[in-house]
Structure formats: structure tokens, C-alpha cells
Design a protein around this motif. Structure first.
Motif, PDB file in Angstrom:
ATOM      1  N   UNK A 120      15.383  12.799  11.954  1.00 56.40           N
ATOM      2  CA  UNK A 120      17.235  13.346  12.579  1.00 56.40           C
ATOM      3  C   UNK A 120      17.870  12.614  11.072  1.00 56.40           C
ATOM      4  N   UNK A 121      18.802  13.906  11.099  1.00 62.95           N
ATOM      5  CA  UNK A 121      19.821  13.393  10.237  1.00 62.95           C
ATOM      6  C   UNK A 121      21.110  12.578  10.394  1.00 62.95           C
ATOM      7  N   UNK A 122      21.172  12.019  11.993  1.00 65.73           N
ATOM      8  CA  UNK A 122      21.902  11.065  12.253  1.00 65.73           C
ATOM      9  C   UNK A 122      21.857   9.428  11.761  1.00 65.73           C
ATOM     10  N   UNK A 123      20.000   9.713  11.649  1.00 65.12           N
ATOM     11  CA  UNK A 123      19.474   8.640  11.183  1.00 65.12           C
ATOM     12  C   UNK A 123      18.202   8.314   9.958  1.00 65.12           C
ATOM     13  N   UNK A 124      19.053   9.185   9.464  1.00 66.43           N
ATOM     14  CA  UNK A 124      18.536   9.125   7.729  1.00 66.43           C
ATOM     15  C   UNK A 124      18.543   8.312   6.336  1.00 66.43           C
ATOM     16  N   UNK A 125      20.010   7.846   7.169  1.00 68.85           N
ATOM     17  CA  UNK A 125      21.423   6.175   6.413  1.00 68.85           C
ATOM     18  C   UNK A 125      20.239   5.158   7.013  1.00 68.85           C
ATOM     19  N   UNK A 126      18.624   5.149   7.444  1.00 71.89           N
ATOM     20  CA  UNK A 126      18.671   3.805   8.036  1.00 71.89           C
ATOM     21  C   UNK A 126      17.054   3.301   7.332  1.00 71.89           C
ATOM     22  N   UNK A 127      17.093   4.671   5.928  1.00 71.78           N
ATOM     23  CA  UNK A 127      15.883   5.092   5.860  1.00 71.78           C
ATOM     24  C   UNK A 127      14.226   4.987   5.976  1.00 71.78           C
ATOM     25  N   UNK A 128      14.615   5.406   6.866  1.00 68.26           N
ATOM     26  CA  UNK A 128      13.076   4.963   7.728  1.00 68.26           C
ATOM     27  C   UNK A 128      12.045   6.701   6.977  1.00 68.26           C
ATOM     28  N   UNK A 129      12.777   7.304   6.310  1.00 67.70           N
ATOM     29  CA  UNK A 129      11.194   7.936   5.522  1.00 67.70           C
ATOM     30  C   UNK A 129      10.729   7.071   4.793  1.00 67.70           C
ATOM     31  N   UNK A 130      11.142   6.232   4.041  1.00 70.56           N
ATOM     32  CA  UNK A 130      10.827   5.677   3.322  1.00 70.56           C
ATOM     33  C   UNK A 130       9.352   4.701   4.298  1.00 70.56           C
ATOM     34  N   UNK A 131      10.325   3.914   5.023  1.00 71.02           N
ATOM     35  CA  UNK A 131       9.460   3.186   6.303  1.00 71.02           C
ATOM     36  C   UNK A 131       8.199   3.952   6.823  1.00 71.02           C
ATOM     37  N   UNK A 132       8.108   5.264   7.229  1.00 71.71           N
ATOM     38  CA  UNK A 132       7.031   5.811   7.547  1.00 71.71           C
ATOM     39  C   UNK A 132       5.185   6.330   6.450  1.00 71.71           C
ATOM     40  N   UNK A 133       6.212   6.218   5.423  1.00 66.24           N
ATOM     41  CA  UNK A 133       5.902   6.566   3.647  1.00 66.24           C
ATOM     42  C   UNK A 133       4.692   5.195   3.891  1.00 66.24           C
ATOM     43  N   UNK A 134       5.296   4.188   3.736  1.00 62.17           N
ATOM     44  CA  UNK A 134       4.846   3.395   3.278  1.00 62.17           C
ATOM     45  C   UNK A 134       3.882   2.337   4.738  1.00 62.17           C
ATOM     46  N   UNK A 135       4.346   3.153   5.538  1.00 63.23           N
ATOM     47  CA  UNK A 135       3.200   2.921   7.190  1.00 63.23           C
ATOM     48  C   UNK A 135       1.848   3.777   7.058  1.00 63.23           C
ATOM     49  N   UNK A 136       1.951   5.343   6.238  1.00 59.46           N
ATOM     50  CA  UNK A 136       0.663   5.378   5.734  1.00 59.46           C
ATOM     51  C   UNK A 136       0.346   5.109   4.485  1.00 59.46           C
ATOM     52  N   UNK A 137       0.956   4.422   3.622  1.00 56.99           N
ATOM     53  CA  UNK A 137      -0.001   3.668   2.333  1.00 56.99           C
ATOM     54  C   UNK A 137      -0.805   2.800   3.766  1.00 56.99           C
ATOM     55  N   UNK A 138      -0.828   2.163   3.998  1.00 61.84           N
ATOM     56  CA  UNK A 138      -1.791   1.282   4.719  1.00 61.84           C
ATOM     57  C   UNK A 138      -2.665   1.504   5.632  1.00 61.84           C
ATOM     58  N   UNK A 139      -2.316   3.018   6.023  1.00 54.71           N
ATOM     59  CA  UNK A 139      -3.539   3.256   6.390  1.00 54.71           C
ATOM     60  C   UNK A 139      -4.619   4.281   5.240  1.00 54.71           C
ATOM     61  N   UNK A 140      -4.405   4.443   4.386  1.00 59.61           N
ATOM     62  CA  UNK A 140      -5.048   4.749   3.248  1.00 59.61           C
ATOM     63  C   UNK A 140      -5.634   3.217   2.788  1.00 59.61           C
ATOM     64  N   UNK A 141      -5.344   2.329   2.770  1.00 59.37           N
ATOM     65  CA  UNK A 141      -5.952   1.083   2.485  1.00 59.37           C
ATOM     66  C   UNK A 141      -6.940   0.867   3.889  1.00 59.37           C
ATOM     67  N   UNK A 142      -6.495   0.966   5.100  1.00 64.84           N
ATOM     68  CA  UNK A 142      -6.930   0.634   5.802  1.00 64.84           C
ATOM     69  C   UNK A 142      -8.438   1.307   6.099  1.00 64.84           C
ATOM     70  N   UNK A 143      -8.621   3.217   6.191  1.00 65.65           N
ATOM     71  CA  UNK A 143      -9.802   3.719   5.693  1.00 65.65           C
ATOM     72  C   UNK A 143      -9.950   3.760   4.127  1.00 65.65           C
ATOM     73  N   UNK A 144      -9.794   2.434   3.826  1.00 65.51           N
ATOM     74  CA  UNK A 144     -10.677   3.053   2.345  1.00 65.51           C
ATOM     75  C   UNK A 144     -10.674   3.896   1.666  1.00 65.51           C
ATOM     76  N   UNK A 145      -9.594   4.900   1.059  1.00 64.04           N
ATOM     77  CA  UNK A 145      -9.049   5.975   0.382  1.00 64.04           C
ATOM     78  C   UNK A 145      -8.891   6.278  -0.631  1.00 64.04           C
ATOM     79  N   UNK A 146      -8.997   7.284  -1.530  1.00 67.13           N
ATOM     80  CA  UNK A 146      -8.292   6.779  -2.866  1.00 67.13           C
ATOM     81  C   UNK A 146      -7.121   6.521  -2.943  1.00 67.13           C
ATOM     82  N   UNK A 147      -6.108   7.652  -2.616  1.00 71.84           N
ATOM     83  CA  UNK A 147      -5.122   7.778  -2.934  1.00 71.84           C
ATOM     84  C   UNK A 147      -4.593   8.538  -1.493  1.00 71.84           C
ATOM     85  N   UNK A 148      -3.462   8.764  -1.335  1.00 71.56           N
ATOM     86  CA  UNK A 148      -2.397   9.685  -0.236  1.00 71.56           C
ATOM     87  C   UNK A 148      -1.688  10.682  -1.066  1.00 71.56           C
ATOM     88  N   UNK A 149      -1.952  11.676  -0.930  1.00 70.23           N
ATOM     89  CA  UNK A 149      -0.850  12.958  -1.964  1.00 70.23           C
ATOM     90  C   UNK A 149      -0.539  14.284  -1.412  1.00 70.23           C
TER      91      UNK A 149
END
Length: 222
Positions: A120-149
Motif C-alpha cells: 500500500x502506498x501509505x506504507x512504502x516508506x517503512x521498507x516492507x518490500x525489502x523485508x518481504x524480499x529478504x524473507x523470500x531469500x530465507x525460503x530459497x535457503x530453506x528449500x535449497x534451490x539455486x536462486x531467486x529470480x
């Protein structure tokens, strides 16, 4: 199911946030986030619908995350697993995500592919997109796949396309002489360029281009 509680910062003020798997109860809120995140000229038919969201939580719930604040979802990210061959990288968003329905999800795929990220535009200044992307990096590591793309939109490109090619525009962003709302954000998240993909998605601002960008699993040796 994925869930973690943390603080995000509104300026200097910490605020509580929960990053978690989204569920059917969140569908209405997730569709509203899409509408507010991608206003016209973005095509309204590309906003999520309930059938797509149902597929996300049933076919690959590990790839369906949201941020909850103030008792409601305010940002989300969605992914699927695919088999990706760097030697044959050309594709469209519709092809690789089945138009957002992810029926081509491959449980044995080598790559976690980002379908969508929005807040939501009102929440973008909180850096939520970056935290979601970092969370997906955790999923990459948990699943043992080669990359996020994923393919990053280039919404600033239309302002320069009369005297710059897509390649020149991306190079200017990488050199820091230009900033792009999406590409610069993805670079800050740790993503690195793979190649430009013309005709990736119907998107007037990007002139239908996207920059394919990855994050390689640092624990995976290929």
C-alpha cells in the motif's frame, strides 16, 4: 506456514509488523493492495483475482507471504518454483507464471521465481518490500534451490526512451546517474542483473521491458 514478528521503522519510530503466509481470509485485502499499488495505466486485468490467490495458497503456500500491520495485510509477495536455464533466459511474465495462476509450479524446480511484490502506498516508506524480499531469500535457503529470480519493471524508462536504449538506461541506473523506482529498489535488496527482456509484460511506463534480476543462494554450489 511462515511467520515472524519484528519491528519496522517509520522514520525513527519502530512499529510492529508480522510477516506471514497469507490465507483465504486475506484475499479481499490483497486485491485492494493490488488496485492501490498498480493504478492505471497499469492494466486492471493483471490485478489478482480470487482464483489466482487460491492457487497461490494451495499450489505453493511457501511462496505466498504478506506483511500484517494494524490488524490487516498492507504488503504482499508471491512466488513459484520453476526450472530456469540461464542459457535460455528469454521469457514473458505470462509464460513463466501462467498469467499469475502458477499452475506450472514445479515442486522440483531449481529457481524461486517472484511473481509479484506490492505494498500500500501509505506504507512504502517503512521498507516492507525489502523485508518481504529478504524473507523470500530465507525460503530459497530453506528449500535449497539455486536462486531467486524475477523480472523487474523499468517504469522510468519511458522518460528517456527517445534518446536511450533499454540497455543504456539500465547501465545509467547501475552507474548511479539515473534512479529507477523498481530497478534501484531491487539492487538495494541484493538482486543482480541477468539480462533485459523485451516484451516481458504489458506496461506502458517500461515500454514492455523488464530487467531479469537474481539472488543466488550463497549456500548452494552449482
Amino acid at each position: 506456514m511462515y511467520r515472524k514478528e519484528q519491528y519496522v521503522f517509520n522514520g525513527d519510530t519502530p512499529e510492529k509488523a508480522v510477516i506471514r503466509s497469507y490465507t483465504r481470509d486475506d484475499f479481499a485485502a490483497l486485491i485492494d493492495i493490488q488496485k492501490m499499488s498498480f493504478p492505471p495505466p497499469f492494466p486492471s486485468e493483471l490485478w489478482w483475482n480470487e482464483e489466482q490467490l487460491t492457487n497461490h495458497i494451495t499450489l505453493f503456500p511457501q511462496g505466498a507471504l504478506c506483511v500484517e500491520m494494524d490488524g490487516r495485510p498492507v504488503a504482499s509477495i508471491t512466488a513459484l518454483l520453476v526450472d530456469f536455464d540461464p542459457e535460455h533466459a528469454q521469457h514473458t511474465w505470462v509464460e513463466i507464471t501462467d498469467g499469475g495462476y502458477i499452475t506450472n509450479h514445479r515442486p522440483d524446480g531449481n529457481t524461486l521465481y517472484i511473481v509479484d511484490i506490492c505494498a500500500l502506498p501509505a506504507y512504502r516508506k517503512l521498507g516492507l518490500g525489502k523485508w518481504l524480499m529478504l524473507s523470500m531469500y530465507e525460503v530459497v535457503v530453506q528449500l535449497g534451490v539455486e536462486r531467486l529470480l524475477g523480472g523487474g519493471r523499468m517504469p522510468g524508462f519511458h522518460k528517456y526512451a527517445d534518446h536511450m536504449s533499454a540497455e543504456q538506461y539500465v547501465q545509467a541506473v547501475l552507474e548511479g546517474t539515473l534512479k529507477d523506482p523498481v530497478i534501484s529498489f531491487l539492487l538495494r535488496c541484493g538482486r543482480t542483473p541477468v539480462q533485459i527482456v523485451p516484451g516481458y509484460l504489458e506496461d506502458e511506463e517500461s515500454l514492455n521491458h523488464a530487467l531479469l534480476m537474481e539472488w543466488k543462494n550463497p549456500f548452494k554450489r552449482t
